[in-house]
Design a protein around this motif. Structure first.
Motif, PDB file in Angstrom:
ATOM      1  N   ASP A  60       0.828  -1.210   0.000  1.00 42.07           N
ATOM      2  CA  ASP A  60       0.000   0.000   0.000  1.00 42.07           C
ATOM      3  C   ASP A  60       0.858   1.254   0.000  1.00 42.07           C
ATOM      4  O   ASP A  60       1.894   1.305   0.676  1.00 42.07           O
ATOM      5  N   HIS A  61       0.396   2.272  -0.684  1.00 42.77           N
ATOM      6  CA  HIS A  61       1.082   3.576  -0.675  1.00 42.77           C
ATOM      7  C   HIS A  61       0.182   4.585  -1.365  1.00 42.77           C
ATOM      8  O   HIS A  61      -0.744   4.220  -2.088  1.00 42.77           O
ATOM      9  N   ASP A  62       0.443   5.851  -1.135  1.00 41.52           N
ATOM     10  CA  ASP A  62      -0.276   6.893  -1.874  1.00 41.52           C
ATOM     11  C   ASP A  62       0.593   8.141  -1.937  1.00 41.52           C
ATOM     12  O   ASP A  62       1.315   8.349  -2.891  1.00 41.52           O
ATOM     13  N   CYS A  63       0.579   8.973  -0.868  1.00 44.09           N
ATOM     14  CA  CYS A  63       1.256  10.277  -0.954  1.00 44.09           C
ATOM     15  C   CYS A  63       2.772  10.159  -1.007  1.00 44.09           C
ATOM     16  O   CYS A  63       3.440  10.964  -1.620  1.00 44.09           O
ATOM     17  N   ARG A  64       3.309   9.179  -0.353  1.00 35.53           N
ATOM     18  CA  ARG A  64       4.763   8.996  -0.188  1.00 35.53           C
ATOM     19  C   ARG A  64       5.419  10.221   0.459  1.00 35.53           C
ATOM     20  O   ARG A  64       6.597  10.495   0.250  1.00 35.53           O
ATOM     21  N   GLU A  65       4.645  10.962   1.206  1.00 34.87           N
ATOM     22  CA  GLU A  65       5.162  12.158   1.894  1.00 34.87           C
ATOM     23  C   GLU A  65       4.873  12.121   3.389  1.00 34.87           C
ATOM     24  O   GLU A  65       4.978  13.134   4.069  1.00 34.87           O
ATOM     25  N   GLY A  66       4.416  10.983   3.894  1.00 40.21           N
ATOM     26  CA  GLY A  66       4.184  10.866   5.331  1.00 40.21           C
ATOM     27  C   GLY A  66       2.917  11.514   5.816  1.00 40.21           C
ATOM     28  O   GLY A  66       2.787  11.810   7.014  1.00 40.21           O
ATOM     29  N   ILE A  67       1.938  11.751   4.912  1.00 39.65           N
ATOM     30  CA  ILE A  67       0.741  12.467   5.358  1.00 39.65           C
ATOM     31  C   ILE A  67      -0.574  11.722   5.153  1.00 39.65           C
ATOM     32  O   ILE A  67      -1.572  12.081   5.753  1.00 39.65           O
ATOM     33  N   CYS A  68      -0.598  10.694   4.298  1.00 39.15           N
ATOM     34  CA  CYS A  68      -1.910  10.096   3.984  1.00 39.15           C
ATOM     35  C   CYS A  68      -2.243   8.891   4.852  1.00 39.15           C
ATOM     36  O   CYS A  68      -3.407   8.536   4.993  1.00 39.15           O
ATOM     37  N   GLY A  69      -1.241   8.219   5.403  1.00 34.58           N
ATOM     38  CA  GLY A  69      -1.496   7.050   6.250  1.00 34.58           C
ATOM     39  C   GLY A  69      -1.678   5.752   5.477  1.00 34.58           C
ATOM     40  O   GLY A  69      -2.042   4.741   6.069  1.00 34.58           O
ATOM     41  N   MET A  70      -1.442   5.762   4.177  1.00 37.56           N
ATOM     42  CA  MET A  70      -1.690   4.537   3.391  1.00 37.56           C
ATOM     43  C   MET A  70      -0.564   3.510   3.502  1.00 37.56           C
ATOM     44  O   MET A  70      -0.811   2.309   3.445  1.00 37.56           O
ATOM     45  N   CYS A  71       0.677   3.959   3.586  1.00 34.73           N
ATOM     46  CA  CYS A  71       1.770   2.989   3.600  1.00 34.73           C
ATOM     47  C   CYS A  71       1.833   2.325   4.981  1.00 34.73           C
ATOM     48  O   CYS A  71       1.272   2.818   5.948  1.00 34.73           O
TER      49      CYS A  71
HETATM   50  S1  FES Z   1       2.324   6.817   1.487  1.00 35.65           S
HETATM   51 FE1  FES Z   1       1.198   8.418   2.508  1.00 35.65          FE
HETATM   52  S2  FES Z   1       1.968   8.327   4.543  1.00 35.65           S
HETATM   53 FE2  FES Z   1       3.224   6.894   3.472  1.00 35.65          FE
END
Ligand code: FES
Ligand code: SF4
Length: 260
Positions: A60-71
């Motif tokens: 799982d991943h989405d924003c890759r910026e530490g803000i979405c909570g997906m990873c």
């Molecule tokens: S991919 Fe969004 S917080 Fe890690």
């Protein structure tokens, strides 16, 4: 860019679905740039697996910026890996040493059915929010900014609680699979603000009740949740939740469901 690379051995959990047996599979991860993030390292490994005709690792991943909570995966036994207060997408490969073996597993909890490989269904967290993690407002003109003064201490605490990104690592870290830290953060960030007061009691009762219905365990103060949280949410918020819940139970005539 440092241009430095490392070679790793990955042991990755592969599982087609909840009903299938899973196993750790070993893959080499060679010539990985230390500037790459952990998820970029998985991208590189997946490209190589695909070229060899092997199904890529689902994660799982989405924003890759530490803000979405997906990873979020468990890396060497720790949700989000070894770096304190860092999401998996913000973890960099310079944190590992050349020759390391890295074990990557999904978040495991009774309330998180596995979907595939490292991907689990965390929608139970959304259902806790749906039970009361909101304020009901009449739409219309925005109120004048100074009409609802908020004490600085409360504003700061509400912001600290609102930093929760809903990643669910706290549940995976807890030996009981409890979602108390997540629920406490959501209840506290609303309950500390004037707008959150009218529904405060019902919110605490409904969200805790929903959490228990969904199969999350109860809190027994291990503190693993706080240690794993990438946003530094304090377990003090759990004490605040317990107080809100007890008070709500007394005021609303419901029996409290847990010890304080
Ligand atoms: S991919 Fe969004 S917080 Fe890690
Ligand atoms: S409390 Fe921390 S670990 Fe738990 S969901 Fe929120 S950000 Fe993630």
């Amino acid at each position: 860019m440092s241009g430095k690379t490392i070679n790793l051995t990955l042991k990755v959990w592969r599982q087609q679905g909840q009903a299938n047996p899973g196993r750790l599979e070993i893959y080499p991860a060679e010539q990985i740039p230390t500037d790459a993030s952990f998820l970029e390292m998985l991208d590189i490994v997946n490209e190589r697996l695909t070229l060899k005709g092997i199904e890529p690792i689902a994660f799982d991943h989405d924003c890759r910026e530490g803000i979405c909570g997906m990873c979020g995966s468990v890396v060497n036994g720790r949700p989000h890996g070894p770096e304190k207060e860092t999401t998996l997408c913000q973890l960099h490969m310079r944190r590992f040493k050349d020759g390391d073996t890295v074990v990557i597993e999904p978040f495991r909890a009774r309330a998180y059915p596995l979907i595939k490989d490292l991907v689990v269904d965390r929608s139970a967290l959304d259902q806790i929010i749906m039970a009361g993690g909101f304020i009901s407002v009449n739409t219309g003109q925005a109120p004048e900014a100074n009409s609802l003064p908020v004490p600085k201490e409360n504003a700061d605490l509400a912001m600290d609680a609102a930093a929760c990104i809903g990643c669910g690592a706290c549940v995976a870290a807890c030996p009981n699979g409890s979602a108390m830290l997540f629920t406490a953060a959501k209840i506290s960030h609303l309950g500390l603000l004037p707008q959150g007061q009218p529904e405060r009691n019902q919110r605490a009762l409904r969200m805790v009740q929903r959490m228990e219905q969904l199969g999350f365990g109860s809190c027994s103060n291990h503190g693993e949740c706080e240690a794993a949280c990438p946003k530094g949410i304090s377990i003090d918020f759990i004490a605040r939740l317990n107080r809100d819940f007890l008070k709500a139970g007394l005021l609303e005539g419901a029996m409290p469901l847990m010890e304080v």
